[in-house]
Design a protein around this motif. Structure first.
Motif, short mmCIF file in Angstrom:
data_model
loop_
_atom_site.label_atom_id
_atom_site.label_comp_id
_atom_site.label_asym_id
_atom_site.label_seq_id
_atom_site.Cartn_x
_atom_site.Cartn_y
_atom_site.Cartn_z
N ALA A 16 0.83 -1.21 0.00
CA ALA A 16 0.00 0.00 0.00
C ALA A 16 0.87 1.26 0.00
CB ALA A 16 -0.92 0.00 1.22
N PHE A 17 1.94 1.24 0.78
CA PHE A 17 2.85 2.39 0.86
C PHE A 17 3.46 2.66 -0.52
CE2 PHE A 17 6.87 4.52 1.63
CZ PHE A 17 6.62 5.38 2.68
N LEU A 18 3.96 1.63 -1.16
CA LEU A 18 4.61 1.79 -2.47
C LEU A 18 3.62 2.29 -3.51
CD1 LEU A 18 6.81 -1.44 -2.48
CD2 LEU A 18 7.63 0.91 -2.32
N SER A 19 2.37 1.78 -3.47
CA SER A 19 1.38 2.22 -4.45
C SER A 19 1.09 3.71 -4.30
CB SER A 19 0.09 1.40 -4.33
OG SER A 19 -0.59 1.71 -3.13
N LEU A 20 1.04 4.20 -3.05
CA LEU A 20 0.80 5.63 -2.81
C LEU A 20 1.98 6.49 -3.27
CD1 LEU A 20 -1.00 5.45 0.65
CD2 LEU A 20 -2.00 6.25 -1.49
N CYS A 21 3.20 5.94 -3.18
CA CYS A 21 4.38 6.67 -3.65
C CYS A 21 4.32 6.93 -5.15
CB CYS A 21 5.66 5.91 -3.32
SG CYS A 21 6.11 5.99 -1.57
N GLY A 22 3.51 6.16 -5.87
CA GLY A 22 3.36 6.36 -7.31
C GLY A 22 2.27 7.34 -7.67
N GLU A 23 1.57 7.87 -6.67
CA GLU A 23 0.47 8.82 -6.93
C GLU A 23 1.01 10.25 -7.05
OE1 GLU A 23 -2.78 8.31 -7.26
OE2 GLU A 23 -2.86 6.15 -6.82
N SER A 24 0.58 10.96 -8.08
CA SER A 24 1.08 12.33 -8.31
C SER A 24 0.70 13.25 -7.15
CB SER A 24 0.52 12.89 -9.62
OG SER A 24 -0.90 12.92 -9.58
N LYS A 25 -0.50 13.06 -6.58
CA LYS A 25 -0.93 13.94 -5.48
C LYS A 25 -0.10 13.69 -4.21
CE LYS A 25 -5.65 14.97 -6.93
NZ LYS A 25 -5.38 16.40 -7.18
N THR A 26 0.36 12.45 -4.02
CA THR A 26 1.25 12.16 -2.89
C THR A 26 2.59 12.86 -3.09
OG1 THR A 26 0.25 10.08 -2.23
CG2 THR A 26 2.60 10.32 -1.77
N LEU A 27 3.12 12.80 -4.31
CA LEU A 27 4.40 13.47 -4.60
C LEU A 27 4.29 14.97 -4.42
CD1 LEU A 27 5.60 11.37 -7.68
CD2 LEU A 27 6.30 11.16 -5.30
N GLU A 28 3.11 15.52 -4.76
CA GLU A 28 2.89 16.96 -4.55
C GLU A 28 2.92 17.28 -3.06
OE1 GLU A 28 -0.84 17.94 -6.36
OE2 GLU A 28 -0.17 17.38 -8.38
N ARG A 29 2.30 16.41 -2.26
CA ARG A 29 2.29 16.64 -0.81
C ARG A 29 3.70 16.56 -0.23
NH1 ARG A 29 -3.12 14.00 2.08
NH2 ARG A 29 -4.64 14.94 0.66
N ILE A 30 4.46 15.58 -0.66
CA ILE A 30 5.83 15.43 -0.15
C ILE A 30 6.66 16.65 -0.51
CG2 ILE A 30 7.97 14.11 -0.38
CD1 ILE A 30 6.24 11.59 -0.71
N GLN A 31 6.56 17.09 -1.78
CA GLN A 31 7.34 18.26 -2.22
C GLN A 31 6.94 19.50 -1.43
OE1 GLN A 31 7.17 19.01 -6.44
NE2 GLN A 31 8.30 20.92 -6.30
N TYR A 32 5.65 19.69 -1.21
CA TYR A 32 5.17 20.87 -0.48
C TYR A 32 5.68 20.85 0.96
CZ TYR A 32 1.99 24.62 0.91
OH TYR A 32 1.48 25.82 1.35
N MET A 33 5.65 19.68 1.59
CA MET A 33 6.15 19.56 2.96
C MET A 33 7.64 19.89 3.03
SD MET A 33 5.72 18.94 6.18
CE MET A 33 4.15 18.12 6.44
N LEU A 34 8.41 19.38 2.07
CA LEU A 34 9.85 19.63 2.05
C LEU A 34 10.17 21.11 1.83
CD1 LEU A 34 11.04 16.53 -0.01
CD2 LEU A 34 11.56 16.99 2.40
N GLU A 35 9.34 21.77 1.03
CA GLU A 35 9.60 23.18 0.71
C GLU A 35 9.04 24.15 1.76
OE1 GLU A 35 7.93 23.73 -3.16
OE2 GLU A 35 9.59 22.71 -4.20
N ASN A 36 7.91 23.78 2.40
CA ASN A 36 7.22 24.72 3.28
C ASN A 36 7.13 24.30 4.74
OD1 ASN A 36 6.03 26.74 1.16
ND2 ASN A 36 5.59 24.70 0.34
N GLY A 37 7.45 23.03 5.01
CA GLY A 37 7.40 22.56 6.39
C GLY A 37 6.00 22.41 6.95
#
Length: 799
Positions: free
Chosen positions: A773-794
Motif C-alpha cells: 500500500a505504501f509503495l502504491s501511494l508513492c506512485g500517486e502524483s498527489k502524494t508526490l505533490e504533498r511530499i514536495q510541499y512539505m519539504l519546501e514549506n514545512g
C-alpha cells in the motif's frame, strides 16, 4: 512536622498565572482548590448562589480550557480542580498540604492574603508565593513562626505548563528541609527545572534575561540596525527562541519589560551594568501611546489586515529612530548567511567572534556584556554557575546558559574580549584562569562537572545518574558511530543509541545503526538498549527527501528495499533478545512513533507530541505502524461483534486523520502508548535515566518475544464499515478525494485485505500488505505533490 508528601494544593488567585499553576498541578495528579475574589458585579439576586459567587475562578478555568496553548496535559484533568471564593471557602485550605499565592503583584494585598492563610492553614502545611519580583522576606511580616518556617517563593514562568523553570526562593527563616523538599518536589512531581535562588531583585532568570534584552535594545539603536534583522540574529541562529528579542518583548508586554528594567535600576544601585543602561526613548514612546505589544495589538510589530502576494498578513516593524511603523524587512548580513550554513551551535558561536560585519558586532558585544554581567552576579544572586545556566535555559528557552556560551568562545578569549570592550569581569574568573582552568564545565567518566568559585574546584552537577546528558560521554570512545547516530555505553551494562541527523530524521544511517546496536548488545552480553537523545525533538520521522528522490526517479526496487528495512527494523526492536526501551521528548512523529510502538517500553516525557502523521504527506504508516494498529485492535477485541467494529473505526480514524497527541498522557487515548508497558516522566531531563532504569528492571527476567501469527482481522466485514466511515469524512468535507484514497489503503491493511471473513493472520502478512500500500501511494502524483510541499514549506498540503 514537615509535610513529606503533597496530596492537595490550594491556589489563591485565578489570574493567568494562578490558573496556569492550578492546571499544571492538576495535570501532575494533584487535587486542587482554586480560589479568587467574589465577582465585583455580583447582584443581590445572585448573592446566595454558589455558582455565581465562584464565577471569577470558574470563568478563569473555562477560559484556560479554551486557550490555544492548553495548560492541561489532558483536558479531563480539569476535573481535579474545585473552584471557590475567598469569602466562603478560605477555611478549606486547612485540608491542603501546599498553599500557593498568585494574586496581584502588590505587597499590601499579598500580606492580607497571608494573614488569612496563617489563620486557616494547618500547622506544618507549606505556603509559597508566585511573585516575580517582590522580596520574599517582606511578605512574612507579622506571621507566625510556623508560617515563616514553612514559607518560601515558588516562581513559575508563563505559560506554566510549557516553561520548565521553577525558581525556589527561601528566606532566612525558611526551614532548610522545606527548601530541599521543594527542589525535589518541583523536579520529580511537577516536571520542572528547579533552581535555588537568593532573595535578590528579580531572582535569577529575569535578572539576567531582562539585562540581556535591555542590552540588545541599546545595541540595536547604537548600531542602526532594524528590529526584524536583530530578531533574526538573536533567535535560533544563536540557540534562542524564534521570537528573538523584540518579538519576545511584544509577547511579554512592553509595559512589563519596562517595569522590570526600572525595578532593577531602582533596587540594584550597586549593579554598574544595569545602571549604565538608559531607558530607551523608543520604548517610552511606545508605552506612552499604549502600544504595549501583543495584548494591545501592536508594539514593536504591528500585524495589519493587508495581505502579500502569497496571502500572508503584512507585518509592519517599528523604526527605533523615526518612531514610525514601516514594512518589515530583514537586512542581508554576511553573518546570518554564515550561521545558516553551520549546524552545531558551538561552531556558530565561534564563527560570530571571527566575523566583523555589523550583525556580528552586535552579537559579540552582547555576549561579552553578558559574560561580564553573569560573572559579577556570583555570588550575589547564586553561589553556583549551573543555577544561572539552568535558569536561562528553562526560563527563557535558551539552548545554552551564559557560562555554557562562554565555554564555546573560550574562557581566556572571553576575558580578553571583555577587557578590549571595557567590561569588568569578576575577580574569581581571573583567579580561575590563573589556577590553570580553561572552562566552566567539563566531563569525566560520563559525569558532567561544573566549577565552583567558592570551593575553587570542579564538582558534579546535582542529580547524578537521574539526569543522563549524552554530551558527558563525548570524550569517551563510542561503542558504534556513523554520521546519523552514536551508540554510547551509559554504564551498568546499558547502551544508548543517540540520533543526530538533521532534525533527527530517520534515514538509512539510523536504520542501520539501530540494527547494529541490537546486534552488538545481543552478542556482547549487554543488559539492554535505550534509544534516546537530548535534542529538543526525538525525531520528525522518516527522511522524506530520501523517499521523494526514489519515488520521483521511480526506483521501485530500491524503495521497496528501504521500506522493508524500516519494517524489519521495527520488528527487530520488538523481537530482540535484550530489552529495548525508548526515551522520548518533543516531536515523535511518523517513524519515531512506529519505533516507539515496537519497543518493549517507552519512557515518554510529558511534553512528547506523538503521532502517525504520514497521511499529511499522502502516505500511510509504512514502518510497521499500520500493522501495529491492526495488532492493537486485535488485542482490544472482546470477540463479540458489537465491540469489534467501533474499536476498528477508532484505530482507523486515528491513522486516517493523522492525529497527534498533544502530550504523552493523550498518547494513551489514541493508542500510541499502552498503560501496561509505557510510562510518563514529568521532567524531560529524566527520561533517559528512567529508560535506563527500566532496562535494568527488565533485564534479569527478560524473555525474548515470539513473532505473532494470531492477529485477528475482520476482512470484508471490517472493510465495509471503514469504507462507510471514510465516505462520511468525505461528505463532511473533512477529507479530500486523495485523503479517501489513502484512507481506503489504511482500511485494507487494518482489515487484512479482501478476506471473505474474520480470521487470524501473521504480522508478516500485514507488513507485506502495508508495504504494498505504501509503495502504491508513492506512485500517486498527489502524494508526490504533498511530499514536495512539505519539504519546501514545512507544513502539509491538502490536495
Amino acid at each position: 512536622m514537615l509535610v513529606k508528601h503533597i496530596k492537595k494544593v490550594a491556589v489563591l488567585g485565578s489570574g493567568l498565572m494562578g490558573t496556569g499553576i492550578a492546571a499544571h498541578t492538576a495535570s501532575c495528579g494533584f487535587e486542587v482548590l482554586l480560589l479568587d475574589i467574589l465577582p465585583p458585579d455580583l447582584s443581590e439576586a445572585e448573592a446566595s448562589n454558589t455558582e455565581a459567587r465562584n464565577r471569577v475562578a470558574q470563568n478563569a478555568l473555562q477560559n484556560a480550557l479554551k486557550a490555544k496553548l492548553n495548560p492541561f496535559y489532558d483536558p479531563k484533568f480539569a476535573n481535579r480542580i474545585t473552584v471557590g471564593n475567598f469569602e466562603d471557602d478560605f477555611p478549606k485550605i486547612k485540608d491542603c498540604d501546599w498553599i500557593v499565592e498568585a494574586v496581584v503583584e502588590r505587597l499590601d494585598i499579598k500580606r492580607q492574603i497571608f494573614e488569612k492563610v496563617d489563620r486557616y492553614r494547618s500547622p506544618g502545611s507549606l505556603v509559597s508565593s508566585n511573585t516575580s519580583g517582590i522580596p520574599i522576606h517582606l511578605m512574612t511580616e507579622g506571621r507566625s513562626d510556623d508560617f515563616k518556617k514553612h514559607f518560601l517563593g515558588t516562581h513559575f514562568f508563563n505559560p506554566v505548563r510549557y516553561m520548565r523553570l521553577l525558581e525556589i526562593i527561601p528566606t532566612a527563616e525558611t526551614d532548610p528541609e522545606v527548601t530541599a523538599f521543594f527542589l525535589h518536589f518541583g523536579d520529580v512531581f511537577l516536571g520542572k527545572q528547579t533552581v535555588l535562588c537568593k532573595d535578590t531583585p528579580a531572582f535569577i532568570a529575569n535578572r539576567i534575561g531582562v539585562f540581556s534584552m535591555a542590552k540588545i535594545f541599546q545595541l540595536t539603536y547604537e548600531l542602526g540596525l532594524d528590529i526584524a534583522t536583530v530578531d533574526s540574529l538573536t533567535g535560533p541562529a544563536i540557540g534562542r527562541p524564534k521570537t528573538g528579542t523584540f518579538r519576545l518583548a511584544d509577547l511579554v508586554g512592553l509595559d512589563t519589560a519596562l517595569h522590570v528594567i526600572n525595578g532593577l535600576r531602582q533596587n540594584c544601585p550597586n549593579d554598574e551594568q544595569i545602571q549604565a543602561i538608559q531607558k530607551p526613548e523608543f520604548l517610552q514612546f511606545l508605552i506612552e501611546h499604549k502600544f504595549l505589544g501583543d495584548k494591545s495589538g501592536k508594539g514593536f510589530y504591528q500585524k495589519t489586515e493587508q495581505k502579500d502576494e502569497k496571502g500572508r498578513s503584512i507585518v509592519l516593524a517599528f523604526d527605533l529612530r523615526t518612531l514610525e511603523y514601516v514594512p518589515s524587512q530583514k537586512a542581508k548580513l554576511p553573518i546570518l548567511d554564515t550561521l545558516k550554513q553551520i549546524d552545531e551551535l558551538p561552531r556558530r558561536i565561534k564563527a560570530i567572534f571571527k566575523a566583523d560585519d555589523v550583525g556580528a558586532q552586535l552579537l559579540k558585544r552582547h555576549f561579552i556584556s553578558l559574560f561580564a554581567y553573569v560573572s559579577n552576579r556570583v555570588p550575589e544572586i547564586s553561589d553556583t554557575l549551573y543555577a544561572i545556566d539552568d535558569a536561562l535555559r528553562a526560563g527563557f528557552a535558551w539552548e545554552k546558559g551564559p557560562f555554557e556560551y562562554w565555554d564555546m568562545v573560550g574562557l581566556a578569549e572571553g576575558v580578553e574580549a571583555a577587557e578590549a570592550q571595557g567590561e569588568r569581569v569578576a575577580p574569581w574568573v581571573r583567579e580561575m584562569l590563573a589556577a590553570g582552568h580553561t572552562q566552566f564545565y567539563k566531563s569525566e567518566n560520563g559525569q558532567r562537572l561544573c566549577y565552583n568559585p567558592i570551593s575553587k574546584a570542579y564538582e558534579p552537577l546535582p542529580g547524578g545518574a537521574a539526569f543522563i546528558v549524552l554530551d558527558a560521554y563525548r570524550n569517551q570512545k563510542p561503542v558504534f558511530h556513523n554520521p546519523e547516530c552514536t551508540l554510547h555505553d551509559i554504564g551498568d551494562g546499558v547502551l544508548c543509541l543517540e540520533f543526530h541527523s538533521k532534525m533527527n530524521a530517520i534515514g538509512e544511517g539510523i536504520l542501520r545503526g539501530l540494527n547494529e546496536s541490537i546486534r552488538l548488545a545481543e552478542e556482547g552480553g549487554w543488559r539492554g538498549l535505550v534509544i534516546g537523545n537530548n535534542a529538543q525533538h526525538f525525531t520528525v520521522g522518516a527522511n522524506l527527501m530520501m523517499i521523494a528522490m526514489m519515488a520521483y526517479q521511480q526506483e521501485w526496487d530500491e524503495l521497496n528495499m528501504a521500506v522493508h528495512l524500516f519494517q524489519q527494523t521495527s520488528m527487530r526492536l520488538r523481537y530482540s533478545s535484550i530489552p529495548v526501551v525508548m526515551a522520548t521528548q518533543g516531536y515523535v512523529f511518523g517513524g519515531g512513533c512506529e519505533f516507539a510502538m515496537h519497543c518493549d517500553a517507552v519512557i515518554a516525557a510529558a511534553e512528547s507530541y506523538i503521532g502517525l502523521v504520514e497521511v499529511g504527506v499522502g502516505l500511510l504508516p509504512g514502518g510497521g505502524g499500520t500493522k501495529e494498529f491492526a495488532v492493537r485492535a486485535s488485542d482490544a477485541y472482546s470477540r463479540e461483534g458489537d465491540v469489534q467494529i467501533p474499536t476498528l473505526i477508532e484505530k482507523f480514524r486515528t491513522i486516517a486523520t493523522g492525529q497527534v497527541a498533544s502530550s504523552a498522557f493523550q498518547a494513551f487515548n489514541y493508542g500510541y502508548l499502552l498503560p501496561q508497558k509505557d510510562r510518563v516522566v514529568l521532567n524531560t531531563a529524566r527520561n533517559i535515566g528512567e529508560a535506563k532504569a527500566r532496562v535494568l528492571e527488565m533485564a534479569d527476567d527478560y524473555v525474548q518475544p515470539i513473532p505473532r501469527k494470531d492477529v485477528y482481522v475482520l476482512g470484508r466485514t471490517g472493510l465495509g464499515a471503514l469504507y462507510v466511515a471514510a465516505h462520511s469524512l468525505y461528505l463532511g468535507n473533512y477529507a479530500t478525494e486523495h485523503d479517501i484514497k489513502i484512507a481506503r489503503k489504511i482500511a485494507w491493511v487494518l482489515c487484512g485485505g479482501d478476506l471473505t471473513g474474520p480470521q487470524h493472520v501473521s504480522e508478516q502478512y500485514l507488513l507485506d500488505l502495508e508495504r504494498e500500500a505504501f509503495l502504491s501511494l508513492c506512485g500517486e502524483s498527489k502524494t508526490l505533490e504533498r511530499i514536495q510541499y512539505m519539504l519546501e514549506n514545512g507544513k502539509p498540503l491538502r490536495n
